[in-house]
Design an enzyme around this catalytic site. Sequence first.
Site, short mmCIF file in Angstrom:
data_model
loop_
_atom_site.label_atom_id
_atom_site.label_comp_id
_atom_site.label_asym_id
_atom_site.label_seq_id
_atom_site.Cartn_x
_atom_site.Cartn_y
_atom_site.Cartn_z
N LYS A 59 2.14 -3.56 6.93
CA LYS A 59 2.87 -4.12 5.08
C LYS A 59 4.09 -3.48 4.78
O LYS A 59 4.10 -4.73 4.12
CB LYS A 59 1.37 -3.16 4.63
CG LYS A 59 0.11 -3.41 4.57
CD LYS A 59 0.36 -4.28 3.32
CE LYS A 59 -0.88 -4.92 3.37
NZ LYS A 59 -1.70 -5.76 2.86
N TYR A 90 -1.89 -1.31 10.71
CA TYR A 90 -2.43 -1.02 9.52
C TYR A 90 -1.03 -1.35 8.55
O TYR A 90 0.02 -1.71 7.61
CB TYR A 90 -3.28 -0.58 8.48
CG TYR A 90 -3.23 -1.23 7.77
CD1 TYR A 90 -3.15 -2.85 6.87
CD2 TYR A 90 -3.61 0.05 6.69
CE1 TYR A 90 -3.82 -2.17 5.75
CE2 TYR A 90 -3.12 -0.35 5.16
CZ TYR A 90 -3.46 -1.55 4.57
OH TYR A 90 -3.89 -1.50 3.25
N SER A 125 0.82 -0.94 -0.34
CA SER A 125 -0.21 0.12 -0.48
C SER A 125 0.72 1.17 0.14
O SER A 125 2.25 1.36 0.49
CB SER A 125 -1.00 -0.04 1.34
OG SER A 125 -1.20 0.81 1.37
P1 NAD Z 1 -11.20 -7.24 0.75
O1 NAD Z 1 -11.06 -7.16 2.04
O2 NAD Z 1 -12.07 -6.84 0.20
O3 NAD Z 1 -10.11 -8.65 0.64
C1 NAD Z 1 -9.45 -9.01 1.23
C2 NAD Z 1 -9.72 -10.52 1.46
O4 NAD Z 1 -9.32 -11.51 2.13
C3 NAD Z 1 -11.04 -11.06 2.14
O5 NAD Z 1 -12.32 -11.75 0.72
C4 NAD Z 1 -11.20 -11.47 2.99
O6 NAD Z 1 -12.52 -12.21 3.34
C5 NAD Z 1 -9.98 -12.46 2.89
N1 NAD Z 1 -8.76 -12.66 4.64
C6 NAD Z 1 -8.27 -12.02 5.16
N2 NAD Z 1 -8.20 -12.76 5.93
C7 NAD Z 1 -7.65 -13.71 5.74
C8 NAD Z 1 -6.85 -14.86 6.13
N3 NAD Z 1 -6.41 -14.84 7.01
N4 NAD Z 1 -6.89 -15.91 5.80
C9 NAD Z 1 -7.77 -15.79 4.26
N5 NAD Z 1 -8.16 -14.80 3.44
C10 NAD Z 1 -8.49 -14.01 4.54
O7 NAD Z 1 -9.78 -6.04 0.77
P2 NAD Z 1 -9.12 -5.57 -0.76
O8 NAD Z 1 -9.53 -3.91 -0.55
O9 NAD Z 1 -9.26 -6.76 -1.52
O10 NAD Z 1 -7.67 -5.59 -0.39
C11 NAD Z 1 -6.57 -6.28 -0.78
C12 NAD Z 1 -5.34 -5.92 -0.23
O11 NAD Z 1 -5.07 -5.60 -1.08
C13 NAD Z 1 -5.30 -6.36 0.52
O12 NAD Z 1 -4.41 -6.54 1.84
C14 NAD Z 1 -5.09 -4.57 1.60
O13 NAD Z 1 -4.21 -4.43 2.67
C15 NAD Z 1 -4.48 -4.22 0.46
N6 NAD Z 1 -4.97 -2.43 -0.19
C16 NAD Z 1 -6.13 -2.29 -0.50
C17 NAD Z 1 -6.28 -1.07 -0.27
C18 NAD Z 1 -7.88 -0.48 -0.93
O14 NAD Z 1 -7.63 0.58 -0.67
N7 NAD Z 1 -8.67 -1.48 -1.05
C19 NAD Z 1 -4.87 -0.09 -0.72
C20 NAD Z 1 -3.97 -0.70 -0.63
C21 NAD Z 1 -3.73 -2.24 -0.32
N1 UFG Z 2 -12.52 12.12 2.82
C1 UFG Z 2 -13.60 12.83 2.81
N2 UFG Z 2 -15.28 12.58 3.68
C2 UFG Z 2 -14.89 11.53 3.46
C3 UFG Z 2 -14.09 10.22 3.16
C4 UFG Z 2 -13.07 10.73 3.43
O1 UFG Z 2 -13.67 14.13 2.81
O2 UFG Z 2 -16.05 10.93 4.58
C5 UFG Z 2 -11.21 12.46 3.00
C6 UFG Z 2 -10.25 12.19 3.88
O3 UFG Z 2 -10.07 13.06 3.84
C7 UFG Z 2 -9.23 11.85 2.12
C8 UFG Z 2 -10.01 11.26 1.01
O4 UFG Z 2 -11.00 11.60 1.63
O5 UFG Z 2 -8.57 13.04 1.83
C9 UFG Z 2 -9.22 10.01 0.93
O6 UFG Z 2 -9.88 9.33 2.14
P1 UFG Z 2 -10.36 8.07 1.62
O7 UFG Z 2 -10.70 7.32 3.28
O8 UFG Z 2 -10.75 7.40 0.53
O9 UFG Z 2 -8.71 7.26 1.63
P2 UFG Z 2 -6.95 7.07 2.11
O10 UFG Z 2 -6.10 7.62 1.02
O11 UFG Z 2 -7.84 8.00 3.65
O12 UFG Z 2 -6.36 5.27 2.48
C10 UFG Z 2 -6.43 4.79 0.82
C11 UFG Z 2 -7.28 3.76 2.15
C12 UFG Z 2 -5.79 3.24 3.15
C13 UFG Z 2 -4.50 2.93 2.14
C14 UFG Z 2 -4.23 5.03 1.61
C15 UFG Z 2 -3.32 4.32 0.63
O13 UFG Z 2 -8.40 3.30 3.18
O14 UFG Z 2 -6.16 2.20 3.70
O15 UFG Z 2 -5.80 4.80 0.67
O16 UFG Z 2 -3.36 3.00 -0.47
F1 UFG Z 2 -3.62 3.03 2.81
#
Ligand code: NAD
Ligand code: UFG
Length: 337
Positions: free
Chosen positions: A152, A148, A124
């Site tokens: 990572k 979190y 991330s």
């Molecule tokens: P998500 O929660 O939708 O998907 C994660 C999946 O993993 C889920 O289906 C959950 O049931 C499964 N899971 C969790 N722990 C498990 C375990 N121990 N064993 C088996 N299955 C398990 O999340 P996502 O948005 O698809 O994110 C996927 C990956 O990308 C995560 O590692 C997350 O940290 C990373 N990531 C996500 C974002 C984002 O904004 N969505 C940003 C940066 C990184």
């Molecule tokens: N924001 C608002 N109102 C809301 C929600 C968000 O103004 O109700 C603003 C936040 O302050 C920020 C922007 O919208 O300025 C984006 O916020 P998000 O919560 O959508 O995303 P973040 O950038 O805070 O975080 C996301 C994931 C994290 C990840 C990060 C970088 O939630 O897990 O992107 O990948 F680490």
Amino acid sequence: MNILLTGGAGYIGSHAAVVLTEAGHQVVILDNFCNSQLSVLERLAKILGKPVPFVEGDTRDTELVRKILKNYKIDAVMHFAGLKAVGQSVQKPIDYFDNNVAGTISLLQAMRANNIKMLVFSSSATVYGAPQYLPLDENHPTQAINPYGRSKLHIEEILSDIEASDSNWHIACLRYFNPVGAHESGIIGENPNDTPNNLMPYIAQVALGRLPYLNVYGNDYDTLDGTGVRDFIHVMDLAEGHLAALSFINQKSGLNIFNLGTGKGSSVLEMVKAFEGVSGKSIPLRVTNRRTGDVAACYARVDKSSTDLSWKATRTIQEMCSSTLNFQKNYKCNNLS
Ligand code: NAD
Ligand code: UFG
């Protein structure tokens, strides 16, 4: 290739399952459904016209993972499984380190036991901490500011030690920026919580009249309009980035770190405008205090991924908004949960 997708029923993993299958790979999903539903598998089958093999289980069950790797003759693993809510990680750090870090170690042990050394890991942009300069390139110093992010970063460090110890590992560490949007079918997407924390699902709920207004967390940042700026990337572009990363590491060993973003920052107000444009609805706003832990702006330099992976995000902000809206409409109306 035969590819194991841990967490493949989740938001990003399910989109990757579509892209990889359509590219001719065979995927197998391992998921414990702690943050997804079994019905995702039916929806994937509908999109792909065939069932996707899956095993319900946990990455921390090393013996189970070892068996899956062997039985399905897995060539490569994409490791999406993990917990991802920043706020929750502050409340429950042990759960986050157990699931994310111990889950990864268990997976790596199972991979080593089967001599499988090709891995794509979901990292991330959060590992950069507060940006010291923008756009963020892969050499920007890392500094996690919550459990979190630290989970990572610990995993990235573990992967770095592993590749230093054994040159046969082929690893891609993908640092995602802000994944949004959904598959064009509108039947897979980000499973919305009752009240979403993230901007895009929240705006969609307001556009659909399910929430009264959007809280804008601060309009006094040093950005073009004072609101936070992020690098929003369409989840299908992100999924295609995984396909590109897999072909890259198929040719190249070591630990290869890539930003997956668009390279362009958009502000909260710009996203609101775009949503209003595609939905035809006005989004009421209330400006509130800044959210703790938020940075003013965060966006990627994408030269490395574009050169090495021959991959670029191409989908527009409008496509991100319309696909989000489409999925959220379907999600409630057609009982996709
Ligand atoms: P998500 O929660 O939708 O998907 C994660 C999946 O993993 C889920 O289906 C959950 O049931 C499964 N899971 C969790 N722990 C498990 C375990 N121990 N064993 C088996 N299955 C398990 O999340 P996502 O948005 O698809 O994110 C996927 C990956 O990308 C995560 O590692 C997350 O940290 C990373 N990531 C996500 C974002 C984002 O904004 N969505 C940003 C940066 C990184
Ligand atoms: N924001 C608002 N109102 C809301 C929600 C968000 O103004 O109700 C603003 C936040 O302050 C920020 C922007 O919208 O300025 C984006 O916020 P998000 O919560 O959508 O995303 P973040 O950038 O805070 O975080 C996301 C994931 C994290 C990840 C990060 C970088 O939630 O897990 O992107 O990948 F680490």
